[in-house]
Design an enzyme around this catalytic site. Structure first.
Site, PDB file in Angstrom:
ATOM      1  N   GLU A 114     -33.431 -29.801 -28.316  1.00 20.60           N
ATOM      2  CA  GLU A 114     -32.180 -29.434 -27.631  1.00 20.60           C
ATOM      3  C   GLU A 114     -32.602 -28.730 -26.347  1.00 20.60           C
ATOM      4  OE1 GLU A 114     -29.192 -30.188 -28.620  1.00 20.60           O
ATOM      5  OE2 GLU A 114     -29.724 -30.986 -30.581  1.00 20.60           O
TER       6      GLU A 114
ATOM      7  N   CYS B 187     -26.818 -23.410 -21.609  1.00 24.12           N
ATOM      8  CA  CYS B 187     -27.318 -24.788 -21.452  1.00 24.12           C
ATOM      9  C   CYS B 187     -26.175 -25.726 -21.105  1.00 24.12           C
ATOM     10  CB  CYS B 187     -28.023 -25.235 -22.721  1.00 24.12           C
ATOM     11  SG  CYS B 187     -27.049 -25.017 -24.211  1.00 24.12           S
TER      12      CYS B 187
END
Ligand code: NDP
Length: 510
Positions: free
Chosen positions: A249, A283
């Site tokens: 991720e 993010c």
């Protein structure tokens, strides 16, 4: 803040070791606590302990684990004030940002606990005509020990997004938090130990990048990594040595598209929050905004007006907090300098927006597509706004980027096709980041944003191996799988195949 030295919380780490490091508040520089810097030996010992614990945890079954994880969830909620205060101290983010993390992860824990049996449990599947005498089933079995390596920007939500699903699937976990947020990592494991007891199925090893690397090399059954693409590459290379599978991720450069029939005021408000909440250190933050020509000026005016009203600060109720990672301040400054050198203009903030440890809000226009701030993750409260001819042009510009994590669309009629056309793992229409709070949806990226999925059914399966079983229910008089089969069997089977599969496809039968 204390880590436990045995059992769930700290595993086999020794507090009295000479090699320790401090975690500090990014706002004040005050030391939060000191932690052991775990080397390969300590990491290997934690993984060995986890291996034993994993067997017992798997034995508990879905129902036992459901109860344990719901007890953990309830204790986290009861201790939420403590956790939020600790996140504020160690990461620097204000209370509101910390609360959002806790709120979201509680929903994920609940979903993972309640849905693991349905998603992963054994189920019968259809066989074929040729093998009609065989029953078939599939189930998803735990891998064993999952190594989780997490970042500092969402020290609760991000690691637990993997840990909750790995545990619900029946694995033990060894977690290496960022060296910037070890106290939060230990709090998560200690709370689990308090709520659940039993063998050490959730341990923490504290340390720096070398500790993370040791975890990749320690023989875990999978590594769930959340962090930057650069470190993701190192993790994958280290894991390649033992063929340890990974889920990555990684970072993002998420785009927002604003179409002509959008609610422009809502779009401006959400662009600002999506870009600047948590000081842009998300993010899934909005890092680029593409607005179609017809509403560009109106959008910009609303955004500038709103952005001029917010300020960073070190208090618990600031709009957003300091930049947690000191190194990031240089990156933000470099992106701003590069943008100005290429002709960009700031309508809010400017060259002097970086005031360590804070960065003031910056809204940029006239930014060329090849500027660093358009290409790379800035991870600061900086929003470039780009004029697009129409929605198709906006999508093409948004997709011309190596990252592909999340995206947002503000639109009336065309929200759905735009969302689907964006090259990203997730997209939200008329909101930002909401997909991360829906536990039944998968989360993950494409390209530089990584691969594999956490959350939802895909996130549960990510931490399992599918086990396929067939069982012969009755024997046929003549089978294919025998050297003694009569001569007529092969032609008969071939004829059956022709009848069943040899026809040209016709219209779809309903
Ligand atoms: P890093 O990649 O710097 O670090 C992530 C973790 O990896 C940390 O625990 C770090 O330890 C550890 N690490 C460092 N070197 C190694 C190594 N060689 N082997 C194994 N582990 C190592 O990321 P940041 O912590 O700076 O986090 C920010 C990044 O994370 C951003 O790019 C952000 O976009 C991304 N992110 C992605 C999310 C997603 O869901 N896709 C969610 C949240 C963040 P240490 O800190 O001690 O150096």
């Amino acid at each position: 803040m204390a880590t436990t030295t045995e059992g769930f919380g700290g595993g086999p780490m020794h507090r009295d070791r000479a090699r320790t490091f401090d975690s500090t508040s990014p706002a004040t520089g005050e030391v939060v606590a000191s932690f052991p810097l775990a080397g390969p030996e300590e990491v290997a010992a934690a993984v060995a302990l986890a291996g034993q614990a994993a067997a017992e945890w798997a034995e508990l079954g879905f129902e036992g684990r459901r109860r344990a994880l719901l007890a953990y969830k309830a204790l986290l909620v009861r201790r939420a004030d403590e956790l939020i205060a600790l996140v504020h101290r160690e990461n620097g983010k204000p209370r509101a940002d910390a609360l959002i993390e806790v709120l979201m992860i509680v929903e994920h824990l609940d979903w993972a606990a309640r849905n693991a049996a349905r998603v992963l449990g054994r189920r019968r599947v259809r066989s074929t005509l040729v093998l009609a005498n065989h029953a078939a089933s599939v189930e998803y079995q735990p891998l064993g020990v999952v190594g989780v390596i997490g970042p500092w920007n969402y020290p609760v939500f991000t690691p637990l997004g993997s840990i909750a699903y790995a545990l619900a699937a029946g694995n033990a976990v060894v977690f290496k938090p960022s060296e910037l947020t070890p106290a939060v990592g230990c709090f998560l494991a200690d709370t689990f130990a308090d709520a659940v007891g039993g063998p050490p199925v959730f341990q923490v090893v504290t340390g720096d990048g070398t500790t993370g690397q040791a975890l990749c090399l320690a023989g875990v059954d999978k590594v769930a990594f959340t962090g930057s693409p650069a470190t993701g590459r190192k993790v994958m290379a280290a894991c390649a040595e033992r063929l340890t599978p990974v889920v990555l991720e990684l970072g993002g450069k998420d785009a927002m598209v604003v179409d002509a029939d959008a609610d422009v005021d809502a779009a401006a408000e959400q662009a600002l929050w999506g870009g600047m909440a948590n000081a842009g250190q998300t993010c899934l933050a909005v890092e680029r905004v593409y607005v179609v020509d017809q509403v560009y000026d109106r959008f910009l005016a609303r955004l500038v007006e709103r952005a001029s009203r917010i300020r960073p600060g070190g208090g618990p109720d600031a709009d957003f907090g300091p930049i947690t990672l000191p190194r990031q301040l240089e990156i933000i400054q470099r992106h701003l300098d590069d943008a100005f050198a290429r002709g960009a203009r700031a309508l809010v903030g400017g060259r002097d927006a970086v005031r360590p440890p804070y960065v003031d809000p910056v809204v940029l226009v006239d930014v060329p597509a090849d500027a660093l701030v358009m290409q790379q993750e800035t991870f600061g409260p900086v929003l470039p706004v780009i004029r697009a001819r129409d929605a198709g042009h906006a999508v093409a510009l948004a997709n011309a980027n190596p990252y592909g994590l999340g995206a947002a669309v503000f639109a009336g009629r065309r929200g759905d096709p735009i969302a689907r056309a964006l090259r990203s793992g997730m997209a939200s229409i008329n909101s930002v980041l909401t997909y991360a709070g829906v536990p039944s949806l998968p989360l993950g990226g494409v390209g530089e944003s990584g691969f594999g999925r956490i959350h939802g059914p895909d996130g549960l399966r990510e931490f399992t191996r599918p086990k396929a079983i067939t069982r012969q229910r009755f024997a046929l008089p003549f089978g294919m799988q025998s050297f003694d089969r009569p001569r007529f069997v092969l032609p008969a089977v071939q004829q059956a195949m022709k009848l069943r599969h040899g026809r040209r496809p016709g219209p779809r039968r309903r």
